[in-house]
Structure formats: structure tokens, C-alpha cells
Scaffold this active site. Structure first.
Site, PDB file in Angstrom:
ATOM      1  N   MET A 209      19.455 -18.319 -30.415  1.00 52.68           N
ATOM      2  CA  MET A 209      20.647 -18.135 -29.266  1.00 52.68           C
ATOM      3  C   MET A 209      22.117 -17.995 -29.645  1.00 52.68           C
ATOM      4  O   MET A 209      22.504 -17.316 -28.727  1.00 52.68           O
ATOM      5  CB  MET A 209      21.080 -19.516 -28.749  1.00 52.68           C
ATOM      6  CG  MET A 209      20.067 -20.280 -28.795  1.00 52.68           C
ATOM      7  SD  MET A 209      19.730 -20.430 -26.953  1.00 52.68           S
ATOM      8  CE  MET A 209      20.571 -21.597 -25.790  1.00 52.68           C
ATOM      9  N   GLY A 213      21.468 -13.109 -27.195  1.00 59.75           N
ATOM     10  CA  GLY A 213      22.565 -13.289 -26.445  1.00 59.75           C
ATOM     11  C   GLY A 213      23.203 -14.184 -26.064  1.00 59.75           C
ATOM     12  O   GLY A 213      23.840 -13.891 -24.756  1.00 59.75           O
ATOM     13  N   HIS A 214      22.249 -15.039 -25.335  1.00 61.82           N
ATOM     14  CA  HIS A 214      22.471 -16.816 -24.856  1.00 61.82           C
ATOM     15  C   HIS A 214      23.867 -16.708 -24.955  1.00 61.82           C
ATOM     16  O   HIS A 214      24.611 -17.206 -24.028  1.00 61.82           O
ATOM     17  CB  HIS A 214      21.372 -17.746 -24.870  1.00 61.82           C
ATOM     18  CG  HIS A 214      21.472 -18.823 -24.275  1.00 61.82           C
ATOM     19  ND1 HIS A 214      22.371 -19.671 -23.867  1.00 61.82           N
ATOM     20  CD2 HIS A 214      21.128 -18.809 -23.046  1.00 61.82           C
ATOM     21  CE1 HIS A 214      22.209 -20.208 -23.557  1.00 61.82           C
ATOM     22  NE2 HIS A 214      21.463 -20.585 -22.647  1.00 61.82           N
ATOM     23  N   ASP A 215      24.303 -17.380 -26.662  1.00 64.34           N
ATOM     24  CA  ASP A 215      25.471 -18.129 -26.831  1.00 64.34           C
ATOM     25  C   ASP A 215      26.773 -16.707 -27.090  1.00 64.34           C
ATOM     26  O   ASP A 215      27.460 -16.631 -27.783  1.00 64.34           O
ATOM     27  CB  ASP A 215      25.362 -18.617 -27.408  1.00 64.34           C
ATOM     28  CG  ASP A 215      24.685 -20.517 -26.727  1.00 64.34           C
ATOM     29  OD1 ASP A 215      24.318 -19.882 -26.217  1.00 64.34           O
ATOM     30  OD2 ASP A 215      24.816 -20.937 -27.418  1.00 64.34           O
ATOM     31  N   THR A 216      26.095 -15.227 -27.349  1.00 69.37           N
ATOM     32  CA  THR A 216      26.837 -14.351 -27.233  1.00 69.37           C
ATOM     33  C   THR A 216      26.909 -12.976 -26.907  1.00 69.37           C
ATOM     34  O   THR A 216      27.224 -13.663 -25.252  1.00 69.37           O
ATOM     35  CB  THR A 216      26.303 -14.058 -28.751  1.00 69.37           C
ATOM     36  OG1 THR A 216      24.977 -12.884 -28.680  1.00 69.37           O
ATOM     37  CG2 THR A 216      26.432 -15.270 -29.951  1.00 69.37           C
TER      38      THR A 216
END
Ligand SMILES: *[C@@H]1O[C@H](CO)[C@@H](O)[C@H](O)[C@H]1NC(C)=O
Ligand SMILES: *[C@@H]1O[C@H](CO)[C@@H](O)[C@H](O)[C@H]1NC(C)=O
Length: 311
Positions: A209, A213-216
């Protein structure tokens, strides 16, 4: 039914629904025990395809086309292959895109929650296995092969591995079969399979994650993709003479066309096409169509049948 037959039947049903949920506990003792005993398999095969003998999909998260093509690392990677300038995700949010990319349909899923698609529903795995083509899913930070839950970083508790980004996990036709669960592996196993020259012919790869790139952001995802792929592109154990790789995103972030970045890479791309673009309209169903046409697999009878193939 005679009592004995009925009992056997009940046990069989219980065993099957257990298999479909046996690997969901995140308690550290349960994870340690399962990691020590869960089946892991790395079969290989050499079934020649029309234009490639290996297909690798790598999925990043939640970025519109315009943002991704402006990222220096993703731009660089596209320059090493073919940039698909007219490629679309299927829907929002994440999960139905992953589900559709292996099953040719969102199967009615419209959210990211824990889902189970009934065991009669086929996926690309059924078509690959029918032709003896080896396959494997590699998910970063999945705690062990076949794990069916979600997993957080044990130190920071940050989301790490998520079931919704594992395309096959929602299909009971996969989770009811321990031999199929055994081919849904983590990056430790990717590295081991690479070193042992045991990578399969069809692969689906999801970074964690943070890295996807989901949490970034696309900055992290682009840097991860370039750093991770660069050594592999010059490694003959991964990028064989006839390997086709696609680096893409699950979906865009703005409602509307869902236009996303997709780049084809790998030695299966003719030298004359390296550094070019392709404006054909593709979507995630093209991932299935490309594989089905290459190996003459037939199709799943839904959205894959009429999709455009990359080659
Ligand atoms: C990856 O999966 C293997 C096989 O199940 C397991 O032994 C290993 O501990 C896992 N690695 C990590 C870092 O979780
Ligand atoms: C994701 O993996 C990277 C290494 O590839 C690691 O540095 C990072 O901490 C991981 N993310 C989480 C949330 O654990």
C-alpha cells in the site's frame, strides 16, 4: 440421502467452506503457524505463445493518466517500451477493477469490502490450467501463500497487504482449491522463484500500500516501479526473450473517463516499436484478451470476448 452419505456430504461442504476462509486470522500465532504449514507451489511450464511466452502485469493505484504520464520515472519506463495512450479502467473503486482483470466481469462487485464470488464462476486461471500454462500471483507483504485476509505492518500498523488488490482472492473457485491458494504468494517467494528460475508464465504483481501509491502518491509509485523493474528488465530469468510486461494502474481518481497510464515493456516488444505509442482503445479486459489470443485459450464468454488485444 442415507445418514452416512449425508454425513460425508456435510463434511465435504464444511471442508470446502473452511478452505475458503481458513487463512484469514491475523493473530500473530495463527499467522506464524500458517506460514510454517501453508502450501506454496512454484510450478513452471514452457507453453509457446504466438507473440510472447510470459505475461507479467504490475498494478499501481489511483492515478489519472495525465498525472502518471507527467511523472519522470513512469515516463522513463514508457520510453523503454510502448506507451498505451488510450487505456481505461473499468469502474471505481479498486476491487471491481482487479476482479474484472482476471474474471472478465466485475461480478456485481461495487465496493472494496470482503467479497466471495461463487465457485461456479471461472477466471483466467481455469483457461491457463486447461492448457498447462503456469501462473502465479505475487503480492508484497502478504504474510504467507494463500492468506485470505488483510494484513498490516506489524510494527507501524499501517495498511500493507490488502485482499482487495489481490485479483483472484475473491473467487471461491480459487480459494476452495489449496493448490490454487498455494500459487498466491508474497514478494519473498517472488525473489525465491526468480533465484530458482521458477517464475511462471502468467503473473500478476501488486506492491504494498506504500509502494503502489495507494497510501502515498504517484511519486512513490513511480519511483518504486522504476527501481523495482530496472534490474529485472536486464535479468534473463525474468525478462526472457519472449516476455511481455504491462505496468498500469487500477483506476483513475477523477470520475469520468477513467483514463489511466499503461506501458508495455519486455523483450517480446519488437525493437522497432520500443519508444513508440499506441493509441488503440484498450481497457483491463484487454489483459485477458491478449493472453487468450496469444495462447489460444478461448475466452470466459463475457467482456473479454470483444476486447482489443495488445498484439
Ligand atoms: C512469504 O511467504 C512464505 C511462504 O508462505 C512464508 O514462509 C514467508 O514467511 C513470507 N514472507 C514474509 C516476509 O511474510
Ligand atoms: C512496503 O514495502 C516497503 C519495502 O518495499 C517498506 O519499506 C514499507 O514499509 C512497506 N509498507 C508498509 C506499510 O509496511
Amino acid at each position: 440421502m442415507k445418514p452416512f452419505t449425508k454425513l460425508t456430504w456435510l463434511l465435504a461442504v464444511a471442508a470446502q467452506s473452511c478452505a475458503q476462509l481458513q487463512y484469514t486470522s491475523t493473530a500473530s500465532s495463527a499467522v506464524a503457524q500458517a506460514a510454517a504449514t501453508a502450501l506454496t507451489q512454484s510450478p513452471t511450464s514452457q507453453v509457446a505463445g504466438k507473440t510472447f511466452d510470459r505475461f507479467v502485469q504490475i498494478w499501481l493505484e489511483n492515478t489519472d493518466y495525465s498525472l502518471a504520464v507527467g511523472n519522470a520515472n513512469l515516463k522513463y519506463l514508457a520510453s523503454q517500451g510502448i506507451l498505451l495512450t488510450n487505456y481505461y479502467a473499468i469502474t471505481h473503486p479498486s476491487q471491481p477493477n482487479y476482479v474484472a482483470a482476471v474474471g472478465a466481469s466485475t461480478n456485481g462487485i461495487t465496493d472494496d469490502s470482503f467479497q466471495r464470488i461463487s465457485s461456479g464462476v471461472k477466471t483466467i486461471v481455469d483457461l491457463l490450467e486447461a492448457k498447462g500454462i503456469s501462473w502465479g500471483v505475487y503480492q508484497e507483504d502478504m504474510p504467507y501463500s494463500g492468506f485470505e485476509g488483510n494484513y498490516v505492518n506489524q510494527k507501524t500498523k499501517a495498511n500493507d497487504y490488502v485482499r482487495k488488490h489481490n485479483p483472484l482472492m475473491s473467487y471461491d473457485s480459487v480459494t476452495s482449491d489449496v493448490n490454487r491458494l498455494a500459487k498466491c504468494k508474497n514478494f519473498t517467494m517472488f525473489n525465491r522463484d526468480l533465484n530458482d528460475n521458477k517464475l511462471p508464465q502468467w503473473m500478476f504483481i501488486t506492491p504494498n500500500m506504500t509502494n503502489d501509491g495507494h497510501d502515498t502518491s504517484v511519486t512513490t509509485a513511480g519511483a518504486w516501479a522504476r527501481n523495482w523493474l530496472t534490474p529485472l528488465l536486464s535479468d534473463a530469468r525474468f525478462n526472457t526473450d519472449r516476455t511481455l510486461i504491462i505496468l498500469t494502474f487500477d483506476e483513475g481518481t477523477t470520475l469520468g473517463t477513467n483514463h489511466i497510464y499503461a506501458a508495455l515493456l519486455g523483450n517480446a516488444i519488437p525493437a522497432t516499436r520500443v519508444g513508440t505509442t499506441d493509441g488503440t482503445k484498450y481497457n483491463h479486459y484487454s489483459l485477458l484478451k491478449t493472453v487468450e489470443s496469444n495462447w489460444g485459450l478461448g475466452n470466459l464468454g463475457t467482456n473479454d470476448a470483444g476486447a482489443a488485444a495488445f498484439f
